[in-house]
Design a protein around this motif. Structure first.
Motif: not given
Length: 78
Positions: A1-6, A8-9
């Motif tokens: 699962m993709e994180t919010a930080n990933e 955003k980057e």
């Protein structure tokens, strides 16, 4: 699962290079509205807030200086 930080980057460079003002405004509005839902506001509260915000942005609302705000607070305590 993709994180919010990933995510955003990946988005930052796209937003940084985007010159379409209308699209940027739509993205801003979407993020702004969604953040209000996350804060627990109802749809009615968000619509009221948006109406007041637009009135302010259009220069039609009443604005108070910091001194006026302090004075209003003092008067309301009495």
């Amino acid at each position: 699962m993709e994180t919010a930080n990933e995510l955003k980057e990946r988005l930052y460079p796209l937003l940084e290079n985007l010159q379409n003002v209308e699209l940027l405004k739509k993205v801003e509005d979407l993020i702004y509205t969604e953040s209000k839902f996350e804060e627990g506001l109802t749809e009615t509260e968000i619509l009221l807030f948006e109406k007041r915000r637009q009135t302010y942005l259009d220069g039609e609302g009443k604005n108070f200086s910091w001194e006026e705000v302090k004075e209003l607070a003092r008067v309301s305590k009495k």
